[in-house]
Design an enzyme around this catalytic site. Structure first.
Site, mmCIF file in Angstrom:
data_model
loop_
_atom_site.group_PDB
_atom_site.id
_atom_site.type_symbol
_atom_site.label_atom_id
_atom_site.label_comp_id
_atom_site.label_asym_id
_atom_site.label_seq_id
_atom_site.Cartn_x
_atom_site.Cartn_y
_atom_site.Cartn_z
ATOM 1 N N ASP A 51 -5.895 -30.746 -13.309
ATOM 2 C CA ASP A 51 -7.133 -30.046 -12.951
ATOM 3 C C ASP A 51 -8.317 -30.354 -13.851
ATOM 4 O O ASP A 51 -8.172 -30.727 -15.006
ATOM 5 C CB ASP A 51 -6.889 -28.525 -12.940
ATOM 6 C CG ASP A 51 -6.366 -27.987 -14.267
ATOM 7 O OD1 ASP A 51 -5.546 -28.670 -14.915
ATOM 8 O OD2 ASP A 51 -6.779 -26.879 -14.666
ATOM 9 N N GLU A 86 -4.045 -26.000 -14.994
ATOM 10 C CA GLU A 86 -3.653 -25.640 -16.363
ATOM 11 C C GLU A 86 -4.682 -24.727 -17.009
ATOM 12 O O GLU A 86 -4.347 -23.914 -17.854
ATOM 13 C CB GLU A 86 -3.467 -26.915 -17.221
ATOM 14 C CG GLU A 86 -2.830 -26.669 -18.580
ATOM 15 C CD GLU A 86 -3.772 -26.079 -19.637
ATOM 16 O OE1 GLU A 86 -3.308 -25.284 -20.470
ATOM 17 O OE2 GLU A 86 -4.969 -26.399 -19.614
HETATM 18 ZN ZN LIG Z 1 -8.776 -27.589 -21.488
HETATM 19 ZN ZN LIG Z 2 -6.242 -29.516 -21.562
#
Ligand SMILES: [Zn+2]
Ligand SMILES: [Zn+2]
Length: 393
Positions: A79, A137
Site C-alpha cells: 500500500d 500496512e
Molecule cells: Zn509507513
Molecule cells: Zn512502511
C-alpha cells in the site's frame, strides 16, 4: 553466498522497473487492485501456485522445495499513503494525492525478485516458501486481516521473515535486531466534557479547555515518573480540538494521540496510569472524560536465533557493510508484529538513503525516495536467508 548477490544484481533491471511502475501507480490500503494484479501476473509468469483476494487485495503464493521441511513465510506490503508527491522523479505518482512514501513499492518488487531467485534454487530447498503480498500496512490492519484469512495455515507457517528499506540509514547499512526493534502502538481519543457558557462568566460553566490542558501536562508525568529510567515509552497528545469563538467556553474538548511501548509489563502500566490520569484529572476539574483506546500493533520483537543467523548471512554477503545487530530500535510501528506475535521470525531494515544523491527524505515525507541500489541488496539478503534457513534444518 556471493553468487546470490550477483544473481540479485543481474535482476536489477527487473526489480527496478517493477518498483518504478508501482511507484508511478500507487494505491491506498485495501485498494491495491492494479498492484496485486501485476503481482499475480508476475507469479503466473514464474509458474508459481497462488491465491488472490485474501483480505481483499492480498496475494499468497507457494514454492515447494525439492525436499520436505519447514514452511517459511516471506512478506511484502503493497500500500501507498495519502500524500501529494513532491519528488519530481520521472517515475513520480500519476495518482495525485497518493504516494509510495514508505517504500512499499520497493518491498513488492523485492519479493517478486526473491520469488524468481528462489525458484532457481528450488533443488537446494528443504521446505516450503510462502510469499505474502499484503494490503494496508499503514495503520489499517492488513496483516491482521490476512491472518484472519488463514495466511498462517495450510500449510502451517513455522517462521516469518520481512524487511523494510530504511531511509534513516545510508545504503550499505543493515539493522537486524536480536529482539525488540519497533514499538507497539496504541491510538487514543479523549473527550473531555464540561459545561459551556460565556467566556466572561467562567464560574457559571465548567471549562473543558482548562481541564484538557491539565490532562496534557499530567500525562507527561507517566513516562517521567511511572516508567523505569532504562525502559522505554512514549505518550504523545497530537491533536486537540475545542471551541469555535473567542468568548465562548465550549462544552467539550477532544484530543487524540498515541502511546508506544515495547515490554508487555510497561504497556500495561502505562495504559493503567493513562486511564487513571485522564479520568482523575478531568474529575478534579469538575469535568467528565471518556477514553477510546485502540491497539494499532503489538511491538515487533525478533526471534534471537533467526536474527543471529541472518546477521551471519549479511556479513558473508556484504563484508564491508555496517551491520547493526545488538539493538537497533525505533519507536515506529509495523503490523508485521501481528505475524511475529503468532510465529517466530525476523524483520530487518536495509539502509536505503543516499544524501549525495539527495535521497534522504524520511519515510512519509512528500520528497521521500530511496537509492535503488538497496533493491538487489535486500533481495539478495532475503533470498540467502531463506535458502540458508531451509537447508540448515
Ligand atoms: Zn509507513
Ligand atoms: Zn512502511
Amino acid at each position: 553466498m556471493t553468487d546470490i548477490l550477483s544473481e540479485a544484481q543481474a535482476l536489477f533491471e527487473y526489480t527496478r522497473s517493477l518498483r518504478r511502475d508501482f511507484h508511478a501507480h500507487p494505491e491506498l490500503g485495501f485498494h491495491e487492485v492494479r498492484t496485486s494484479g501485476i503481482v499475480a501476473q508476475e507469479l503466473n509468469k514464474l509458474g508459481l501456485e497462488f491465491n488472490t483476494g485474501i483480505a481483499g487485495t492480498g496475494v499468497v503464493a507457494l514454492l515447494e522445495g525439492a525436499k520436505p521441511g519447514p514452511v517459511i513465510l516471506v512478506r511484502a506490503d503493497m500500500d501507498a499513503l495519502p500524500i501529494l508527491e513532491e519528488t519530481g522523479a520521472a517515475y513520480a505518482s500519476q495518482n495525485p494525492g497518493v504516494m509510495h512514501a514508505c517504500g512499499h513499492d520497493g518491498h513488492t518488487a523485492i519479493l517478486l525478485t526473491v520469488a524468481k531467485m528462489l525458484l532457481a534454487h528450488r533443488d537446494e530447498l528443504a521446505g516450503t516458501v510462502k510469499f505474502m503480498f499484503q494490503p494496508a500496512e499503514e495503520g489499517m490492519g492488513g496483516a491482521e486481516k490476512m491472518i484472519e484469512g488463514g495466511v498462517l495455515d495450510n500449510p502451517k507457517v513455522d517462521l516469518v521473515l520481512g524487511l523494510h528499506v530504511w531511509n534513516e540509514q545510508p545504503v550499505g547499512w543493515f539493522g537486524i535486531s536480536n529482539g525488540p526493534m519497533m514499538a507497539g502502538a496504541e491510538i487514543f481519543k479523549i473527550k473531555v466534557e464540561g459545561k459551556g457558557g460565556h467566556g466572561a462568566a467562567p464560574h457559571l460553566g465548567i471549562d473543558p479547555v482548562l481541564a484538557a490542558a491539565q490532562i496534557i501536562s499530567a500525562l507527561q508525568g507517566i513516562v517521567a515518573r511511572n516508567v523505569a529510567p532504562l525502559q522505554t515509552a512514549v505518550v504523545s497528545v497530537c491533536t486537540i480540538h475545542g471551541g469555535e469563538a473567542f468568548n465562548v467556553v465550549p462544552p467539550a474538548v477532544e484530543m487524540t494521540g498515541t502511546i508506544r511501548t515495547f515490554e508487555p509489563d510497561v504497556r500495561i502500566r502505562v495504559l493503567q496510569r493513562f486511564e487513571e490520569t485522564v479520568l482523575g484529572v478531568a474529575k478534579a476539574m469538575g469535568c467528565r472524560a471518556t477514553i477510546d483506546l485502540e491497539r494499532l500493533t503489538p511491538a515487533t520483537v525478533n526471534h534471537l536465533e533467526t536474527a543471529l543467523s541472518i546477521q551471519i548471512i549479511a556479513r558473508q554477503l556484504f563484508p564491508d557493510a555496517d551491520i547493526e545487530s545488538a539493538n537497533y530500535i525505533t519507536m515506529g510501528s509495523e503490523d508485521f508484529a501481528f505475524l511475529l506475535e503468532k510465529v517466530p521470525g525476523c524483520f530487518f531494515f536495509v539502509g536505503s538513503a543516499n544524501p549525495e544523491k539527495g535521497l534522504d527524505a524520511g519515510h512519509h515525507h512528500p520528497k521521500f525516495d530511496f537509492d535503488e541500489i538497496a533493491l538487489p541488496q535486500a533481495a539478495a539478503l532475503m533470498a540467502a536467508a531463506v535458502i540458508n534457513l531451509l537447508s540448515s534444518k
